[in-house]
Motif scaffolding. Structure first.
Motif, PDB file in Angstrom:
ATOM      1  N   THR A 254       0.740  -1.244   0.033  1.00 20.54           N
ATOM      2  CA  THR A 254       0.188   0.210   0.138  1.00 20.54           C
ATOM      3  C   THR A 254       0.886   1.654  -0.046  1.00 20.54           C
ATOM      4  O   THR A 254       1.889   1.857   0.870  1.00 20.54           O
ATOM      5  CB  THR A 254      -1.314  -0.081   1.348  1.00 20.54           C
ATOM      6  OG1 THR A 254      -0.899  -1.085   1.636  1.00 20.54           O
ATOM      7  CG2 THR A 254      -2.189   0.959   0.807  1.00 20.54           C
TER       8      THR A 254
ATOM      9  N   PRO B  13      -6.895   0.897   2.199  1.00 18.29           N
ATOM     10  CA  PRO B  13      -7.452   1.871   3.107  1.00 18.29           C
ATOM     11  C   PRO B  13      -8.960   1.386   3.047  1.00 18.29           C
ATOM     12  O   PRO B  13      -9.434   0.737   1.953  1.00 18.29           O
ATOM     13  CB  PRO B  13      -6.494   3.193   1.614  1.00 18.29           C
ATOM     14  CG  PRO B  13      -5.622   2.393   1.277  1.00 18.29           C
ATOM     15  CD  PRO B  13      -5.416   0.727   1.195  1.00 18.29           C
ATOM     16  N   GLN B 207      -3.642   1.913   7.385  1.00 18.44           N
ATOM     17  CA  GLN B 207      -4.640   2.412   6.766  1.00 18.44           C
ATOM     18  C   GLN B 207      -6.056   1.491   6.934  1.00 18.44           C
ATOM     19  O   GLN B 207      -6.563   1.630   5.811  1.00 18.44           O
ATOM     20  CB  GLN B 207      -4.171   1.687   5.172  1.00 18.44           C
ATOM     21  CG  GLN B 207      -3.646   0.644   4.889  1.00 18.44           C
ATOM     22  CD  GLN B 207      -2.204   0.123   4.960  1.00 18.44           C
ATOM     23  OE1 GLN B 207      -1.662   1.003   5.879  1.00 18.44           O
ATOM     24  NE2 GLN B 207      -1.356  -0.456   4.549  1.00 18.44           N
ATOM     25  N   PRO B 212      -4.341   7.383   7.184  1.00 15.78           N
ATOM     26  CA  PRO B 212      -3.968   6.967   5.907  1.00 15.78           C
ATOM     27  C   PRO B 212      -3.151   5.709   5.984  1.00 15.78           C
ATOM     28  O   PRO B 212      -2.487   5.572   6.568  1.00 15.78           O
ATOM     29  CB  PRO B 212      -3.960   8.103   5.688  1.00 15.78           C
ATOM     30  CG  PRO B 212      -3.718   9.416   7.082  1.00 15.78           C
ATOM     31  CD  PRO B 212      -4.255   8.409   8.030  1.00 15.78           C
ATOM     32  N   SER B 213      -2.523   5.633   4.825  1.00 14.19           N
ATOM     33  CA  SER B 213      -1.419   5.054   4.874  1.00 14.19           C
ATOM     34  C   SER B 213      -0.241   5.213   4.534  1.00 14.19           C
ATOM     35  O   SER B 213      -0.262   6.723   4.416  1.00 14.19           O
ATOM     36  CB  SER B 213      -2.070   3.639   3.095  1.00 14.19           C
ATOM     37  OG  SER B 213      -1.632   5.072   2.164  1.00 14.19           O
TER      38      SER B 213
END
Lengths: 376, 376
Positions: A254, B13, B207, B212-213
């Motif tokens: 990711t 995510p 995530q 957030p990633s």
């Protein structure tokens, strides 16, 4: 929405273009009617694929990259790349050459020593009385790189010392046309037109001229990893293996999805501004305003040779150490922020990345003139 | 602002709490009157220090960590940690033990083999006809860890297979009370109260349940790196050396500042919801709704043993492969997104992280009932 925003001269993370922030704010709960924030999108889905692929295509187009250059988005910043570069390039040939021009070069050199036989081909340290303050790029004619090294590494712009390569060293003039050139480009990518043809690899953190921190860009020639270094060191983490990242279009794991989205908005903004040609002109004007004032003044001083002065980061000094505190206080009061120099060199520093408008630099120069008149 | 937002069942995510996104939108151009976006703040300044320190303190408090546990913020995700864990812990003792419960365990095991002598102490693979679909955690009594291993690694929640440890293995019952336990906690951290006392190290990408990633959390006991593993492998990149990151309070290099800010907003939201106790109850209710329907139905099926079913990720299957496309199409039309299973196991998957409201799961269950009635 009208918000009074100060001028932020921070070295990075640094100011971003206001239209980018406005768009990010508007799209936070629903990107283009999707009902989702970019942060909420799966990185394997078509919505994010669009954002991701466009960001890469726009960066390639802005930089004028040929079809042999690829863009990777990674994580860990330039500091991680200090290890990732040698882990990727030293499997078949352990010789790595470095030019030492200051703080960031020194960090790259120290980290590379973990992975190979590192040789410093030239250093600006010896001739400088103040070891912390490297003031120039050693002339290329004096470099002594090894013809059989895996690569030659330079720091394109020393963010702390304010020393910049305004053109790449001509490797052919050294008789080393095939030695891959690797550039830490963290603090001046996209600041002006640059010729990538002679570069094998360029990398950096995004948090200066591209976007938020947490995103690393790597630009590399396919031939570098296909011919020169087809394998990484066995101890290279998979996620940092350029070949695997490239095969997976930077989606091996990711990625920093939101940071890539913001970077994409910055690229769009740059295109609207006229691309790197236009930015190069504005940046030369901005830096010129500050350097001209310094050179005309006996109050302010620069320690960097004119030919190597950075257009992005301008360290400068006052005639008396007791003046720094009032200078910074007065600047802050006028909305001119983060002008303190890095502790390694002291003094003051103005970082003038792409997102710093000309008006911000004019305000800084006006303040500097006034301060000199009052205190000089 | 009223925006119709769909229910997003993505595995990460993934969905974020709406109040978090609203705050992020409002503060995008000026964080608390500073005139700066969090993205524009220097990571060494007092504004970001406040955001950073508060995020760490809130995470410690939410998890109920004792004073011997530290929180690090890093980059590269769990996939990078698959290498970073052994690079940090195998300098003095190369033996690393792993439990194999599915896709993510397999990745951790493969990566660790680059750095040490890896032993799989138990695997769910052998007894399963479908190799891609691991359906349980091998009973702890059957594990055969080495008493002199540097650590024992488990994946707390297999995001793809939907297999979760609902309590940590009792190492004392194995006579291995001093063997450090390392947990990949990417997809169930903060989902319910967990006892960290017996954990030496937990890590994961942010995530899923955090933000957030591009942000990695690492929770570790000081004693692990002070006593068990005082040094990293010499080839460990400095920026991934737990000792250096800890010494520098996760500011060894520029961290993912904006992702840390969003994580901090998520932690505040979690505190407002009643912390992990409250989340644990809601998450049990949410997962129960789906599992009850599956168990009562002869149409839907789960391949995971009841005791090991994940409360975060629920893979499930239809009686006929031709039904998947209409199921997903119908779901999408009702605003129920990202229900496709991972390609490694196929089928469907509903990820029910903290930010998925009960109403979203009720809508999913209602749709599932209707689809069964129409097609069953």
């Amino acid at each position: 929405m009208t918000i009074k925003r100060p001028y932020n001269f921070a070295p990075g993370p640094a100011a971003l273009p206001e239209p980018v922030l406005e768009k990010a704010s508007q799209e936070m709960l629903s990107w283009r009617g999707s009902g989702m924030s970019v942060m909420e999108m799966t990185h394997r889905g078509p919505l994010f694929a669009d954002i991701h692929d466009r960001a890469i295509a726009d960066l390639k187009s802005l930089l004028g990259l040929g079809s042999d250059h690829e863009v990777l988005f990674m994580q860990g910043g330039a500091t991680a790349q200090n290890a990732i570069v040698p882990m990727n390039l030293l499997a078949q040939n352990v010789k790595a050459d470095y030019v030492h021009t200051g703080h960031w070069s020194a960090k790259s050199i120290a980290e590379a020593k973990k992975y190979g036989d590192v040789h410093v081909v030239a250093s600006a340290e010896a001739e400088q009385s103040d070891a912390a303050s490297f003031g120039y790029v050693p002339p290329v004619e004096q470099w002594q790189p090894r013809a059989d090294a895996a690569y030659l590494h330079i720091c394109g712009n020393e963010t702390i010392g304010g020393v910049e390569y305004h053109q790449w060293p001509d490797m052919n003039s050294l008789g080393l046309g095939s030695l891959p050139l690797v550039v830490d480009m963290s603090s001046h990518i996209l600041s002006r037109p640059m010729n990538f043809d002679s570069l094998a690899l360029a990398y950096g953190g995004a948090q200066k001229n591209i976007g938020p921190s947490g995103l690393t860009f790597v630009i590399l020639k396919r031939s570098l990893i296909e011919e020169h270094a087809p394998k990484a060191l066995p101890i290279c983490p998979s996620v940092f293996d350029y070949r695997k990242v490239l095969e997976n279009n930077s989606l091996l794991n990711t990625p920093s999805t939101f940071a890539i989205y913001i970077a994409g908005l910055v690229f769009e903004w740059l295109k609207d501004q006229g691309g790197v040609e236009a930015m190069g002109q504005v940046n030369a004007t901005k830096a010129g305003l500050v350097y001209d004032l310094i050179d005309q003044s006996s109050f302010y001083s620069s320690r960097v040779r004119k030919a190597n002065r950075s257009f992005m980061n301008i360290p400068f000094f006052l005639p008396d150490d007791r003046l720094y505190e009032p200078f910074l206080k007065g600047a802050q009061a006028e909305g001119l922020l983060n002008l303190k120099g890095h502790k390694a060199v002291g003094g003051l520093r103005a970082s003038l990345y792409n997102a710093m408008p000309l008006e911000g630099v004019e305000a800084l120069v006006a303040y500097m003139r006034r301060f000199e008149k009052e205190q000089g």
